[in-house]
Design a protein around this motif. Structure first.
Motif, PDB file in Angstrom:
ATOM      1  N   LEU A  46       1.288  24.039 -30.954  1.00  0.00           N
ATOM      2  CA  LEU A  46       2.896  23.857 -30.477  1.00  0.00           C
ATOM      3  C   LEU A  46       2.914  23.464 -28.931  1.00  0.00           C
ATOM      4  O   LEU A  46       2.029  23.318 -28.274  1.00  0.00           O
ATOM      5  N   PRO A  47       3.798  22.462 -29.057  1.00  0.00           N
ATOM      6  CA  PRO A  47       4.011  21.670 -27.788  1.00  0.00           C
ATOM      7  C   PRO A  47       4.400  22.556 -26.780  1.00  0.00           C
ATOM      8  O   PRO A  47       4.962  23.799 -26.842  1.00  0.00           O
ATOM      9  N   ALA A  49       6.423  23.179 -23.620  1.00  0.00           N
ATOM     10  CA  ALA A  49       7.770  22.634 -22.975  1.00  0.00           C
ATOM     11  C   ALA A  49       7.468  22.488 -21.562  1.00  0.00           C
ATOM     12  O   ALA A  49       8.033  21.759 -20.860  1.00  0.00           O
ATOM     13  N   ILE A  97      18.699  28.266 -23.109  1.00  0.00           N
ATOM     14  CA  ILE A  97      19.804  28.778 -22.110  1.00  0.00           C
ATOM     15  C   ILE A  97      18.980  29.577 -21.019  1.00  0.00           C
ATOM     16  O   ILE A  97      17.980  30.627 -21.580  1.00  0.00           O
ATOM     17  N   THR A  98      18.993  29.635 -19.864  1.00  0.00           N
ATOM     18  CA  THR A  98      18.760  30.426 -18.703  1.00  0.00           C
ATOM     19  C   THR A  98      19.433  30.946 -17.860  1.00  0.00           C
ATOM     20  O   THR A  98      20.495  29.967 -17.644  1.00  0.00           O
ATOM     21  N   ARG A 118      14.447  26.113 -11.481  1.00  0.00           N
ATOM     22  CA  ARG A 118      14.002  26.101 -12.904  1.00  0.00           C
ATOM     23  C   ARG A 118      14.030  24.776 -13.638  1.00  0.00           C
ATOM     24  O   ARG A 118      14.074  24.704 -14.952  1.00  0.00           O
TER      25      ARG A 118
ATOM     26  N   SER B  59       4.865  31.894 -16.212  1.00  0.00           N
ATOM     27  CA  SER B  59       6.163  31.442 -16.271  1.00  0.00           C
ATOM     28  C   SER B  59       7.137  32.118 -15.339  1.00  0.00           C
ATOM     29  O   SER B  59       8.252  31.709 -14.819  1.00  0.00           O
ATOM     30  N   ASN B  61       9.060  34.006 -16.468  1.00  0.00           N
ATOM     31  CA  ASN B  61      10.165  33.684 -17.301  1.00  0.00           C
ATOM     32  C   ASN B  61      10.289  34.788 -18.543  1.00  0.00           C
ATOM     33  O   ASN B  61       9.109  34.944 -19.206  1.00  0.00           O
ATOM     34  N   THR B  98      15.347  33.913 -20.443  1.00  0.00           N
ATOM     35  CA  THR B  98      15.778  32.890 -21.469  1.00  0.00           C
ATOM     36  C   THR B  98      16.079  33.326 -23.138  1.00  0.00           C
ATOM     37  O   THR B  98      15.138  34.480 -23.211  1.00  0.00           O
ATOM     38  N   GLU B 113       6.913  31.187 -31.875  1.00  0.00           N
ATOM     39  CA  GLU B 113       6.641  29.895 -31.567  1.00  0.00           C
ATOM     40  C   GLU B 113       7.510  29.566 -30.386  1.00  0.00           C
ATOM     41  O   GLU B 113       7.172  28.779 -29.325  1.00  0.00           O
ATOM     42  N   HIS B 114       8.945  30.172 -30.616  1.00  0.00           N
ATOM     43  CA  HIS B 114       9.971  29.745 -29.643  1.00  0.00           C
ATOM     44  C   HIS B 114       9.441  30.209 -28.228  1.00  0.00           C
ATOM     45  O   HIS B 114       9.389  29.714 -27.316  1.00  0.00           O
ATOM     46  N   LYS B 116       6.253  30.981 -27.220  1.00  0.00           N
ATOM     47  CA  LYS B 116       5.227  30.287 -26.787  1.00  0.00           C
ATOM     48  C   LYS B 116       5.521  28.663 -26.299  1.00  0.00           C
ATOM     49  O   LYS B 116       5.181  28.490 -25.204  1.00  0.00           O
ATOM     50  N   TYR B 117       6.500  28.339 -26.952  1.00  0.00           N
ATOM     51  CA  TYR B 117       6.892  26.801 -26.499  1.00  0.00           C
ATOM     52  C   TYR B 117       7.564  26.917 -25.259  1.00  0.00           C
ATOM     53  O   TYR B 117       7.287  26.265 -24.311  1.00  0.00           O
ATOM     54  N   ARG B 118       8.300  28.196 -24.908  1.00  0.00           N
ATOM     55  CA  ARG B 118       8.720  28.395 -23.537  1.00  0.00           C
ATOM     56  C   ARG B 118       7.729  28.957 -22.633  1.00  0.00           C
ATOM     57  O   ARG B 118       8.378  29.237 -21.378  1.00  0.00           O
ATOM     58  N   SER B 119       6.754  29.430 -22.944  1.00  0.00           N
ATOM     59  CA  SER B 119       5.709  30.118 -22.270  1.00  0.00           C
ATOM     60  C   SER B 119       6.160  31.375 -21.692  1.00  0.00           C
ATOM     61  O   SER B 119       6.032  31.584 -20.428  1.00  0.00           O
TER      62      SER B 119
END
Lengths: 336, 336
Positions: A46-47, A49, A97-98, A118, B59, B61, B98, B113-114, B116-119
DNA sequence: TTGTATGCGTTATCAT
DNA sequence: ATGATAACGCATACAA
């Protein structure tokens, strides 16, 4: 966590090549690219971000600002509809969205600082006290912003058509024979000013006098204050035949008050709301009101913001007005 | 953008020292620290959350998951109240919010995955189709999660007290002399099952028979379907004396239907709702209902999640039930 | 008490 | 077509 390094090892290529392959760069052999992508999927890559954002200076994250203090909090239907549509459109465009707020934990930050902290690529200012210097600072900063229902100089804004909306309602009521229209309005904001002005202007155009005591202040989304204003109107020697409420929810306060006086809607008193929330069409009689196109507004806000983020060179500030529609309902009686 | 490097240059110290000073590390001379902080403020330095997250693996977050598809979208009052309180509490604890969703832009990601992607450090699952494998995957992953109104094994959940809430309502109605209670329920979920079971159990305890035709299906937040269910109940030979609605909003559908039949509330028919949204207390007569403590639930969810994030060692999964309260209202008539 | 060095995961530049 | 290298901004182990 599996990273491009893991993939590079597994494939026996460099991290650079992996990065290129994954991003579809042209200068990598189709066969290698294929192999790399295969492996990536296989390993559950997974990339990240965060890392990408740090490197490329774009977070693909947009801030949304709702300051609850102004009574425009998320839980008001108009704003939650906007939020939902901003979210949906932003996500479709690949942005997360944050929420942006003041005072994150112990740190004291204003909105601008929070957005920078952020690394937001842009911010949608959906509901705020526009006289707050902190809002001004954000709106006037280098961060792309889109404002809803308020315009800052040289910035993009999405506007509900308050002028036309009010005009539509007044004319609708007029066509039903009413000549004594009272208007209970919300606290004074630019939106309120537009509605009041449009109310008066349209009345003037139609040749209807508007005595000052027919204009009453109340508070948006606060049925109680609209109830009080209603009572004041009922105590006048010359009662209006139709009452305009600040919003659909506020109308409920008026409704109770009218019932208490044994006044039936629309037989003895006609009423109109504003917003066109689902509730208004579930009531019986259905409320005559003007439906604001919140969904379109949120969608438009997200689109314009992303456009501004991705094409800063060709971007120009715009004021976009989104039209709503009259919901005729059954609370305006035909007078003869 | 001003970074610690800028500050280090301006102060003639190393970046490490600046970092320490800014983070209040003990091993930096008070005078230097003071000087550095001064300079930082002067230059308008802002920490970069992205860089920090990349470095420390946290994060600050947290993700929030609302899947609109299930009818539990943000714009329903119960959920928007939860969202608002999660947001408020998370921010107070220093965390941003988020939204987590499926399908961000072109990429196809599931919820896990989402996140994780956004940590995301953790996720609040507020409204979702819990039979969706994607939800399951997220809830069972290594990411800290807190679920609302649903419990996954060995995970923390915040539960509205549906069993007690329904019991409270049934007993309240019973005490007012009612013996024929009909229940219109929402689509079958674990929440609905609890309410139905509690309804039946309490009736059994009180010795009230519940004929099957008194239990009617409808859809949450959908006045129309509750209106239809109401009509069906009115067509029975033996009408109930009190109707339980899935939620306050749905009651409005019933209200219209009852009016259409010339049935007055509560004179000819008693009713109760569920949720206790503000609207319910603005109506006249005020709706008898059970107020869910959405604010407390959101707050509790945020707290538990952060606790789990920050103290993973001492953390234990918990099921926390948040009590609501009976709003007596005026829609249950006293029968003699 | 301060500084040096390193790496978090990624992308971009420039050689090869 | 591929790889070595550096850099994004920050925090930390360790050396000085």
């Amino acid at each position: 966590m599996v990273t491009i390094t893991d993939i590079s090892k597994a494939c026996g290529v460099s991290r650079a090549t992996v990065s290129k392959a994954l991003n579809g760069a042209p200068d990598v052999a189709p066969r290698t690219a294929q192999r790399i992508r295969e492996k990536a999927r296989q390993l559950g890559y997974l990339p990240n971000a965060t890392a990408r954002a740090l490197k490329v200076g774009r977070s693909y994250n947009i801030g949304v600002l709702f300051s609850d203090a102004t009574g425009g909090g998320i839980s008001h239907e108009y704003f939650s509809r906007i939020l939902e549509s901003v979210k949906a459109e932003a996500e479709a465009l690949g942005y997360d969205i944050t929420f942006i707020s003041k005072d994150l934990g112990a740190m004291q930050m204003d909105y601008y600082e929070h957005a920078k902290y952020r690394s937001c690529d842009g911010v949608v200012i959906a509901s705020a006290d526009f006289t707050d210097p902190a809002i001004m600072r954000l709106a006037m900063s280098e961060i792309p912003t889109v404002t809803l229902d308020y315009t800052f100089d040289s910035r993009t804004s999405i506007l509900s058509d308050n002028v036309r909306g009010m005009e539509t309602l007044v004319r609708f009521v007029y066509e039903n024979g009413h000549r004594k229209l009272a208007f209970i309005h919300g606290e004074i904001t630019s939106v309120t000013q537009k509605r009041i002005a449009s109310f008066k202007k349209t009345c003037a155009e139609l040749g209807i006098p508007v005595p000052p005591e027919y204009i009453r202040p109340a508070v948006y989304h606060d049925p109680r204050s609209s109830g009080l204003a209603t009572r004041a109107l009922l105590e006048l020697n010359e009662r209006p035949t139709c009452i305009f409420y600040p919003d659909d929810l506020s109308f409920l306060g008026g409704m109770s008050e009218l019932e208490r006086h044994g006044i039936s809607i629309p037989k003895d008193m006609s009423v109109v709301g504003y917003d066109g929330i689902p509730l208004s069409q579930v009531l019986r009689p259905r409320l005559s009101t003007y439906r604001q196109a919140a969904e379109r507004m949120g969608q438009e806000a997200a689109r314009r913001l992303v456009e501004q983020i991705e094409h800063p060179d060709t971007w120009l500030p715009q004021q976009i007005t989104v039209e709503g529609e009259l919901l005729r309902g059954d609370t305006v009686r035909r007078l003869d």
